[in-house]
Design an enzyme around this catalytic site. Structure first.
Site, PDB file in Angstrom:
ATOM      1  N   HIS A  44       0.817  -1.203   0.000  1.00 35.90           N
ATOM      2  CA  HIS A  44       0.000   0.000   0.000  1.00 35.90           C
ATOM      3  C   HIS A  44       0.861   1.268   0.000  1.00 35.90           C
ATOM      4  CE1 HIS A  44      -3.639   2.254   0.676  1.00 35.90           C
ATOM      5  NE2 HIS A  44      -3.068   2.880   1.689  1.00 35.90           N
ATOM      6  N   HIS A  90     -10.380   3.337  -1.317  1.00 37.89           N
ATOM      7  CA  HIS A  90     -10.537   3.005   0.098  1.00 37.89           C
ATOM      8  C   HIS A  90     -11.366   1.728   0.187  1.00 37.89           C
ATOM      9  CE1 HIS A  90      -9.910   5.115   4.147  1.00 37.89           C
ATOM     10  NE2 HIS A  90      -8.776   4.953   3.542  1.00 37.89           N
TER      11      HIS A  90
END
Ligand SMILES: Nc1ncnc2c1ncn2[C@@H]1O[C@H](COP(=O)(O)OP(=O)(O)O)[C@@H](O)[C@H]1O
Ligand SMILES: [Mg+2]
Lengths: 733, 234, 95, 95
Positions: A44, A90
């Site tokens: 990430h 998200h």
């Protein structure tokens, strides 16, 4: 060896990475250093598996001021104004807690724009869910929409465009991508590279609490419902009030001219912001955790370093101005404190209670070791390229089914929950045209346009072509409102990159994006990669999503998608052979995701868009709408449903009636225009070598479609019924 | 005419109001929420948004901040006060207007254009309009269902939601407001609250310019008082 | 039967509402208040005899978010002959 | 001392949230629920011995809107020697 494994496991780092960390440090790491590295080397934060491919994306252009590598891309507008934009996912937080996951997604992307010194002026949301007849998917969808609505409305940024599509392959793994667009004065653009040793480091915004610890690592792992307890700390809660105050305070702080650099705190919190800012600037940084304003007592140094509490910014400030900046934030009701300073060298030093808990080169953290996973095309791909023999469906019923499918249907029940008129810029609101249009009072009569596209179904059948189609469609959407592209930001949503088929699709999609953007000369100025979007049903459809921002020279010369007047000529700009391969018709009516998607001929596409754009700017058109899911018939029906005006049209023939009506191919735009403008349009099109076919005329209360050379109306339905089908999402979200 | 626009923490329409007021030629300025002195202003706008996040109840915290004491004295002295959306909610919470607001009947935030009918022209924002005139204005709120106190004087109703031709219909009411009420004023008529956003309807490009006469009403207040002084007040 | 559910944030979870309410009370001069936490209160009319585990499931699946919230269920079932003590009395407090 | 306040809408006031929760429970198949009312729950840490009338005033002036809401205050004051019965026990219900 087992000691290594134990150490690395304690810190959440794979043993190979642990050895690499030891090598880079020349010693074993301290526990805190290990945890920092584990967070920063997660997929990430570290882009370890994607970095080498993302380099393929063209990021240069005459207008580009900042490209990838910054918090957001920035392109030049005019008269000293610039536009910043970036999209982010998200997905994982939204799967666990749809409301707060989506809300914090909005907060996070807004702070990326803010970190560039730009005022956020628009949001775009791209959503994917499992089929909405499943109550669980409906709950996810409702929660996500409510979360976006709660946060975006509260901070006063209009949500002006977006997407929503459903497919069984998103069941349990929804996609929530949000893009933000901001406006900045060029001279006030902020930097994210720390510099000027001696400068103060200020942490401002909300206080630091225990929320979200481990979020970065969390987004880099597959969701496992049985690990409820571990995920618990990974949920972050947003405070939109603090988010709004942070916008105003940070813009005010930047106007003082005393801020050397600024960055938002996102994944891996303070660790990420401090190490990236130091590394980008080639300087060192000292941070004293005792100075960090905390929300709760008893937090350990590691928790403070890795907390993902929302609504925080890290600023590097000229030392003499530090006090003033701190009180500026406090005046806005936010906390702020000097937590360290910029030092010569390249080392990040972290102290807590007088003890140094970490001291390592910032680059060790900020430059995660690259990984090149294996890639392999899916074995069944060719089989899926074969279209099963299907009979011709009843055209009326097929049309209603397509219009009612969530991916096609009106998203009004969604965007009615979003404030899309705040900031008094919205000239074309969501749903009214192929792209949103915002007036720019700063540089009248200029306007901005935004569109967002991505089609996982196409990409699952051909990720290269699917990605090209997404770029092509976004560009077509902009052309339909008269806008010319300024740049692209993308979000790449894929499954587990360790699965060779998944990684192959990723690689193909990046290649497709790169090729299309290169040929259309649209720079990719930023984006985001989200892997591990996987649930019980397997990896999600490979879903690259493209947000394209464009500009119009004159806000008064734009165009909507609905037929606005009876008696107008309806014409098709562009002619290409529609095909049922990979069509929404096959998927929705026959339940078959099959066939190889048609590729887009980008040279021809460009010419079609040039014609449409110019026609809009000349004011010739009363409507313009590109043909996408469901082909020509759906495009015509949508224009009728949107405008409340019927149409009689004869569409070009194909080998089958359903292919003529519902077949898909890029580079086709349905326009309506008064008779006296038709000649101008055709001569312009001729000059560009673009075919224009007159299909029929608007008017009446029915949509009647025939196929050239075949007898009778193939489709004959009242606009009222089409509208009802088109409103199928009503009450679902 | 100097019009102050109060900036609460969480106001989101303050800049829009300033911009729209300047567009109609008013002298507009920000008023910070800690301000205790409104001397020199001819009118005050409480803008929309989510003051203090609308945590607890919409407008509840803002209604208790220092500037509201100043607004109270300003209103008592006859000054013109307009609360828009969240500003309306703040005025209700501060007790400067009668009634209360609860969540929209549909339970969700609603952003769309509505029509409202002018019910009273005895206010500083509607005095230039005709009674019964229909305006097209945007709404954007989650808590806009107005509940009047028992026995609200009908003359205090300033706007009602209606359809394009001025008829009161449930489908034209975006939030379930009792009696379709979209805006009210105090007994004296100088304090007005409304849910729709006039500042968002200031250009046909934005879908409507029907907010302009309302803001112009504020700007031209001095000519209204001249009219009143000349005995021709409406 | 009547069921009362109180849903509160777990300790440590950011409570922005509580902060705002505390600020508001302070601004009004109530300086004796040192902390505020805000939660939700739900009053359900449920068919008599609905088993406890159903109520728990409703909370876990829908009424609360188990990741960040906890809950407390009080049942006021007329059927079991136990004293009708109201856990969270309804109505405005009488002075 | 700890003070719990439950604020609910007066009967007759439209409770859109309650309606939405009811709809959600029904959609999940909980058909035995016939009505839901949603209110606010506040937990305050207040200096010991704060008089009841101060708490009432906080509610009337701020924590509730007396026009549409009513409230119920429960005090958990350690000082008066009365049995420490929690009105709304904290924490997740134990099974
Ligand atoms: N798919 C992509 N296409 C182009 N640029 C990308 C992509 N993914 C990430 N980037 C760029 O890589 C950098 C790091 O991204 P990210 O970690 O998401 O930034 P941040 O954490 O600051 O939001 C950013 O500049 C971003 O624009
Ligand atoms: Mg960033």
């Amino acid at each position: 060896m087992s000691a290594v494994r134990a150490m690395s496991a304690a810190g959440g780092l794979a043993s190979a990475d642990y050895r690499e960390l030891c090598r880079r440090l020349g010693r074993p790491p301290k526990v805190t250093e290990l945890r920092m590295a584990a967070a920063m080397w997660s997929e990430h934060c570290g882009y370890r598996r994607s970095r080498h491919l993302l380099r393929l994306l063209p990021s240069d252009g005459p207008r580009v001021i900042r490209g990838p590598g910054d918090n957001a891309g920035v392109v030049d507008l005019r008269d000293g104004w610039a536009v910043a934009f970036k999209m982010e996912s998200h997905n994982h937080p939204s799967a666990v807690d749809p409301f707060h996951g989506a809300a914090t997604g909005v907060g996070g992307i807004v702070r990326d724009i803010l970190a560039m010194g730009a005022r956020p002026v628009a949001l775009v949301d791209s959503l994917r869910f499992g089929p909405l007849d499943d109550p669980a998917a409906r709950r996810l969808a409702r929660g996500v929409v409510a979360g976006i609505s709660a946060y975006a409305n509260c901070i006063g940024v209009p949500t002006v465009a977006g997407e929503l599509a459903t497919h069984p392959r998103y069941r349990g793994a929804p996609l929530v991508n949000v893009a933000c667009v901001g406006l900045a004065r060029r001279e006030l653009l902020a930097r994210s590279a720390a510099s000027e040793p001696g400068s103060a480091v200020v942490l401002a915004g909300a206080r630091t609490g225990r929320d979200g610890i481990g979020g970065a690592a969390f987004a880099s792992a597959e969701l496992d419902p049985s690990r409820d307890d571990r995920d618990r700390t990974a949920v972050q809660l947003g405070d939109p009030l603090a988010g709004k105050l942070l916008i105003e305070a940070t813009l005010e702080a930047l106007r003082t001219g005393q801020v050397v650099a600024v960055q938002d705190l996102g994944a891996a919190g303070l660790t990420c912001a401090a190490s990236e800012m130091a590394d980008r600037g080639g300087v060192g940084m000292e941070v004293d955790l005792d100075a960090v304003p905390l929300r709760e007592g008893g937090m350990t140094p590691d928790e403070i370093l890795l907390s993902e509490s929302q609504e925080r910014m890290l600023l590097v400030v000229r030392p003499e101005a530090a006090g003033a900046i701190v009180s500026l934030y406090r005046r806005w009701g936010l906390s702020a404190a000097v937590v360290g300073r910029v030092t010569p060298g390249s080392r990040l030093r972290v102290r807590a209670s007088g003890v140094t808990v970490a001291s390592l080169p910032a680059a060790v953290l900020a430059r995660a070791p690259a990984v090149r996973p294996a890639a392999r095309p899916p074995a069944d791909l060719r089989r899926r390229w074969t279209v099963p023999p299907v009979p011709e469906a009843d055209p009326d019923r097929a049309l209603l089914a397509l219009l009612a499918h969530p991916s096609v249907a009106s998203k009004e029940p969604v965007f009615r929950q979003y404030d899309h008129t705040v900031q008094i810029r919205t000239v074309i609101p969501p749903g009214a045209a192929d792209a949103a249009v915002l007036r720019l009072g700063e540089v009248p009569p200029l306007a901005l346009a935004v569109a967002c596209d991505g089609d996982g179904r196409l990409c699952d059948l051909d990720p290269y072509r699917g990605a090209r189609r997404a770029v092509a469609e976004a560009a077509a959407n902009l052309a339909c409102v008269g806008a010319e592209p300024l740049g692209v930001t993308d979000c790449l949503n894929f499954g587990d990159p360790h699965t060779p088929e998944v990684f192959w699709a990723f690689r193909q999609a990046v290649a497709g994006l790169a090729a299309a953007c290169r040929q259309l000369e649209i720079p990719v100025v930023g984006g985001n990669v989200s892997f591990y979007n996987t649930s019980e049903v397997g990896p999600v459809l490979p879903t690259p999503v493209v947000t394209m921002v464009g500009w119009l020279p004159d806000v008064r010369r734009t165009c909507r998608a609905g037929f606005s007047r009876p008696g107008d000529v309806v014409a098709l700009v562009g002619r290409a052979h529609p095909t049922l391969e990979a069509s929404a018709y096959l998927a929705v009516v026959w339940g078959a995701d099959a066939g190889r998607p048609a590729d887009v001929d980008l040279a021809a596409h460009r010419r079609v868009l040039a014609v449409v754009r110019e026609a809009v700017r000349q004011g010739w058109l009363h409507s313009a709408h590109d043909c996408s899911d469901g082909g020509l018939a759906v495009a015509l029906a949508e224009s009728a449903a949107l405008g409340g005006v019927g149409v009689d049209a004869v569409v070009p023939d194909a080998d089958r009636v359903d292919a003529a009506l519902f077949g898909e191919v890029p580079s086709r735009v349905v326009v309506s225009l008064p008779d006296n403008a038709l000649r101008s349009l055709t001569s312009l099109a001729e000059a560009w070598g673009v075919p224009v076919t007159v299909l029929g005329r608007t008017g009446g209360r029915r949509v009647r479609l025939a196929v050239r050379g075949r007898r009778g109306w193939a489709v004959d339905l009242p606009v009222r019924r089409l509208r009802a089908a088109y409103r199928s999402l009503e009450g679902l979200v | 005419m100097r019009v102050g626009v109060v900036v609460f923490p969480g106001s989101t329409c303050d800049r829009d109001c300033l911009q729209a007021l300047r567009q109609v030629g008013a002298q507009a300025e920000e008023v910070w929420h800690t301000e205790r002195d409104l001397r020199g202003l001819d009118a005050v706008i409480l803008p929309g948004g989510f003051s203090y996040g609308d945590y607890l109840r919409a407008g509840a915290v803002a209604a208790r901040c220092p500037v509201m004491e100043a607004v109270r004295s300003f209103a008592r002295a006859g000054g013109a006060v307009l609360g828009i959306c969240n500003g309306f909610q703040i005025l209700l919470e501060a007790g400067l207007l009668p009634g209360a607001m609860v969540r929209n009947r549909c339970g969700r935030f609603v952003c769309r254009d509505v029509y409202v009918r002018v019910e009273s022209v005895r206010t500083p924002v509607t005095w230039t309009l005709r009674s019964g005139q229909v305006l097209r204005l945007p709404v954007a709120h989650g808590e806009g269902c107005y509940i009047p106190p028992a026995g609200l004087d009908p003359r205090q109703v300033v706007f009602r939601y209606c359809d394009a031709s001025g008829r009161l219909r449930p489908s034209a009411n975006p939030n379930g407001s009792v009696a379709h009420i979209a805006g009210v004023c105090n007994a004296a008529g100088n304090v007005v609250g409304m849910m729709p956003h006039p500042e968002r309807a200031t250009d046909a490009l934005l879908g409507s310019a029907d907010g302009v006469p309302l803001l112009e009403g504020l700007r031209r207040l001095d000519s209204r008082s001249r009219l009143a002084a000349g005995g021709r007040g409406r | 039967m009547r069921v009362c559910v109180v849903v509160t944030l777990k300790p440590g979870v950011l409570d922005a509402q509580g902060q705002a309410v505390l600020g508001g009370l302070r601004a009004l001069g109530y300086r004796t208040v040192s902390q505020v936490r805000v939660g939700r209160y739900l009053e359900l009319a449920v068919r008599d005899g609905t088993p406890r585990r159903d109520l728990e499931a409703m909370c876990a699946r829908f009424l609360a978010n188990p990741l960040i919230e906890r809950w407390q269920i009080e049942v006021d079932d007329p059927r079991p002959a136990r004293p009708r003590r109201r856990a969270v009395p309804e109505g405005r407090d009488r002075r």
